[in-house]
Scaffold this active site. Sequence first.
Site, PDB file in Angstrom:
ATOM      1  N   LYS A  33      61.018  81.317  46.753  1.00 13.17           N
ATOM      2  CA  LYS A  33      59.641  81.489  47.150  1.00 13.17           C
ATOM      3  C   LYS A  33      59.337  82.950  47.463  1.00 13.17           C
ATOM      4  O   LYS A  33      58.199  83.344  47.625  1.00 13.17           O
ATOM      5  CB  LYS A  33      59.349  80.642  48.403  1.00 13.17           C
ATOM      6  CG  LYS A  33      59.650  79.180  48.222  1.00 13.17           C
ATOM      7  CD  LYS A  33      59.573  78.467  49.594  1.00 13.17           C
ATOM      8  CE  LYS A  33      60.156  77.075  49.462  1.00 13.17           C
ATOM      9  NZ  LYS A  33      60.476  76.505  50.782  1.00 13.17           N
ATOM     10  N   ASP A  58      61.515  89.382  45.161  1.00 12.84           N
ATOM     11  CA  ASP A  58      61.210  90.156  46.360  1.00 12.84           C
ATOM     12  C   ASP A  58      62.212  91.270  46.590  1.00 12.84           C
ATOM     13  O   ASP A  58      61.856  92.392  46.915  1.00 12.84           O
ATOM     14  CB  ASP A  58      61.135  89.226  47.593  1.00 12.84           C
ATOM     15  CG  ASP A  58      62.330  88.290  47.723  1.00 12.84           C
ATOM     16  OD1 ASP A  58      63.256  88.350  46.894  1.00 12.84           O
ATOM     17  OD2 ASP A  58      62.337  87.478  48.670  1.00 12.84           O
ATOM     18  N   ASP A  61      69.596  92.357  46.280  1.00 13.48           N
ATOM     19  CA  ASP A  61      70.594  92.542  47.337  1.00 13.48           C
ATOM     20  C   ASP A  61      71.981  92.590  46.689  1.00 13.48           C
ATOM     21  O   ASP A  61      72.415  93.658  46.260  1.00 13.48           O
ATOM     22  CB  ASP A  61      70.444  91.396  48.349  1.00 13.48           C
ATOM     23  CG  ASP A  61      71.404  91.496  49.510  1.00 13.48           C
ATOM     24  OD1 ASP A  61      71.922  92.592  49.770  1.00 13.48           O
ATOM     25  OD2 ASP A  61      71.655  90.467  50.171  1.00 13.48           O
ATOM     26  N   PHE A  85      68.377  93.432  57.198  1.00 14.35           N
ATOM     27  CA  PHE A  85      67.644  92.209  56.886  1.00 14.35           C
ATOM     28  C   PHE A  85      66.156  92.389  57.189  1.00 14.35           C
ATOM     29  O   PHE A  85      65.774  92.711  58.305  1.00 14.35           O
ATOM     30  CB  PHE A  85      68.202  91.030  57.683  1.00 14.35           C
ATOM     31  CG  PHE A  85      67.723  89.708  57.165  1.00 14.35           C
ATOM     32  CD1 PHE A  85      68.347  89.102  56.074  1.00 14.35           C
ATOM     33  CD2 PHE A  85      66.638  89.069  57.748  1.00 14.35           C
ATOM     34  CE1 PHE A  85      67.897  87.881  55.586  1.00 14.35           C
ATOM     35  CE2 PHE A  85      66.180  87.842  57.257  1.00 14.35           C
ATOM     36  CZ  PHE A  85      66.818  87.252  56.170  1.00 14.35           C
ATOM     37  N   ARG A 121      56.949  84.820  55.951  1.00 12.29           N
ATOM     38  CA  ARG A 121      56.606  85.237  54.580  1.00 12.29           C
ATOM     39  C   ARG A 121      55.190  85.790  54.530  1.00 12.29           C
ATOM     40  O   ARG A 121      54.876  86.609  53.683  1.00 12.29           O
ATOM     41  CB  ARG A 121      56.684  84.049  53.623  1.00 12.29           C
ATOM     42  CG  ARG A 121      58.080  83.490  53.422  1.00 12.29           C
ATOM     43  CD  ARG A 121      58.064  82.527  52.246  1.00 12.29           C
ATOM     44  NE  ARG A 121      59.235  81.668  52.201  1.00 12.29           N
ATOM     45  CZ  ARG A 121      60.404  82.003  51.657  1.00 12.29           C
ATOM     46  NH1 ARG A 121      60.554  83.193  51.140  1.00 12.29           N
ATOM     47  NH2 ARG A 121      61.408  81.158  51.644  1.00 12.29           N
TER      48      ARG A 121
END
Length: 187
Positions: free
Chosen positions: A53, A110, A113, A162, A175
Site C-alpha cells: 500500500k 515508496d 531499502d 525508519f 500513511r
Amino acid sequence: MVLWGVFVLGMESVIERVLITEEEILARLDVVAAEVMAELGDAEELVVVALLKGALVFVADMSRRMPVPLVMECVNVASYHGGLESSGEVKFLDAGMPDVRGKKVVVMDDILDTGLTMHAVLRELMEAGAERVWSCVLLSKRKERAVECEADWVCFEIDDEFVVGYGLDFEGRYRNLPYVGVLRIKN
Ligand code: 5GP
Ligand code: MG
C-alpha cells in the site's frame, strides 16, 4: 494545515522530526515526473504499477503529473509484515499479475531499502512478458542492498532510518501524513 498541526501535536511522541516537507515532495515530483515523461511520454502503451500500500499516495501524485493515457495497475507485496525491519521474504499477496505483455512498465514504490521487493517485482514483470520495466521510488535509503537493485528514478535519498508518512506506515498507521517524518523509536 491547522488540523494537521493538531494531529501531529497529538502524535508528537511518534514523529521525531519532519524529514521532507509536503512542499519539498511536491516540487520534486514535478521534476521527476517530467523526467519520466521525457523518457516514456511517447510510449504507445505505458503501464504504471503501484506497489500497495506504500506507493498509493506517491502514485496518486506522480500519475497526475504524467499527462498521457497511461494504465494504472496495483501489485500487493509485503516484506515488512508490520515491523521495523525487512523479513527478507517478499510475499505476493494477490495471485494476479497485471497484463503487461509487450508493454512498457514503470514500477513505483515508496522506498528502496534492501531492494528485495523491487528486485522481485521487476523480475516477475519481465517474466510476465513486459517489453521493458523501469523503477521509480519516492525514497532510497543510502545503504548496501541485499540484492543488486537501484531505481531508475529516485526522488530523495535518505539515511538508513525508519520513516513514516506520505504512504509509509508503522503498523498500518501514519500513511496519510502529508510529509515524510522519522519515527521516534521508543526504548
Ligand atoms: P525492501 O524490499 O527494499 O527492503 O523494502 C521495501 C519495502 O519495505 C517498502 O515498500 C516499504 O513498504 C518497506 N520499508 C522499507 N523501509 C521503510 C521505512 O523506513 N519505513 C516504512 N514505513 N516502510 C519501509
Ligand atoms: Mg512497500
